[in-house]
Design an enzyme around this catalytic site. Sequence first.
Site, PDB file in Angstrom:
ATOM      1  N   GLU A  48       0.918   3.893   1.790  1.00 29.74           N
ATOM      2  CA  GLU A  48       1.381   4.311   3.112  1.00 29.74           C
ATOM      3  C   GLU A  48       2.586   3.487   3.571  1.00 29.74           C
ATOM      4  O   GLU A  48       3.574   4.022   4.060  1.00 29.74           O
ATOM      5  CB  GLU A  48       0.274   4.176   4.168  1.00 29.74           C
ATOM      6  CG  GLU A  48      -0.969   4.966   3.884  1.00 29.74           C
ATOM      7  CD  GLU A  48      -2.048   4.141   3.191  1.00 29.74           C
ATOM      8  OE1 GLU A  48      -1.746   3.491   2.151  1.00 29.74           O
ATOM      9  OE2 GLU A  48      -3.181   4.137   3.667  1.00 29.74           O
TER      10      GLU A  48
ATOM     11  N   CYS B   6      -6.150   1.883   5.856  1.00 22.73           N
ATOM     12  CA  CYS B   6      -6.780   0.647   6.320  1.00 22.73           C
ATOM     13  C   CYS B   6      -6.188   0.267   7.679  1.00 22.73           C
ATOM     14  O   CYS B   6      -5.246   0.900   8.158  1.00 22.73           O
ATOM     15  CB  CYS B   6      -6.556  -0.474   5.300  1.00 22.73           C
ATOM     16  SG  CYS B   6      -4.838  -1.041   5.189  1.00 22.73           S
TER      17      CYS B   6
ATOM     18  N   CYS C  92      -2.366  -0.440   7.534  1.00 20.47           N
ATOM     19  CA  CYS C  92      -1.556   0.768   7.426  1.00 20.47           C
ATOM     20  C   CYS C  92      -1.615   1.581   8.718  1.00 20.47           C
ATOM     21  O   CYS C  92      -0.605   2.155   9.144  1.00 20.47           O
ATOM     22  CB  CYS C  92      -2.013   1.600   6.231  1.00 20.47           C
ATOM     23  SG  CYS C  92      -1.632   0.800   4.654  1.00 20.47           S
TER      24      CYS C  92
ATOM     25  N   HIS D 196       0.855  -1.188   0.000  1.00 21.20           N
ATOM     26  CA  HIS D 196       0.000   0.000   0.000  1.00 21.20           C
ATOM     27  C   HIS D 196       0.892   1.239   0.000  1.00 21.20           C
ATOM     28  O   HIS D 196       2.029   1.207   0.504  1.00 21.20           O
ATOM     29  CB  HIS D 196      -0.887   0.017   1.242  1.00 21.20           C
ATOM     30  CG  HIS D 196      -1.969  -1.010   1.226  1.00 21.20           C
ATOM     31  ND1 HIS D 196      -3.082  -0.926   2.033  1.00 21.20           N
ATOM     32  CD2 HIS D 196      -2.119  -2.148   0.504  1.00 21.20           C
ATOM     33  CE1 HIS D 196      -3.867  -1.955   1.816  1.00 21.20           C
ATOM     34  NE2 HIS D 196      -3.301  -2.716   0.888  1.00 21.20           N
TER      35      HIS D 196
END
Length: 153
Positions: free
Chosen positions: A59, A87, A90, A57
């Site tokens: 992040e 999410c 993260c 992801h």
Amino acid sequence: MTLGMVFTSHMEAALAEARAAAARGEVPVGAVIVAPSGEIVSTAGNRTRELSDPSAHAELLAIRAACVAIGSERLVGHDLYVTLEPCAMCAGAIAAARIARVYYGASDPKSGGVAHGARVFSHRQSHHSPEIYDGICDAEAEALLRTFFASRR
């Protein structure tokens, strides 16, 4: 209050990463880590498909790169700008890295882990709770996501 302090948003850099992710066929999410000095330390966009890695992801990629850049597993005093509500995975990494502030664009009622779903930072087990600022450039972030998913349906 300190005079002369001016807030500078770095969401446009995160949006640029999100647009680049979309161009690669990835879900358009972009992230930027900013040092206490105001300097951008790292940027990233989603790369889950490209890297065949469900944890790639934006992040997490930005956090990893920033940690390498400063030579520490902690990003104390640093800010994270991300185009979509992080999410739970993260959010856990954000807490572990001790990021000071999270600025995000679009809310994610389905998979968010900050204001929705797991609400990671409100749990007693969370080692750190950053300041949260939502709705930053949310219309553009939402439009990127809507356009991306509409083209795949």
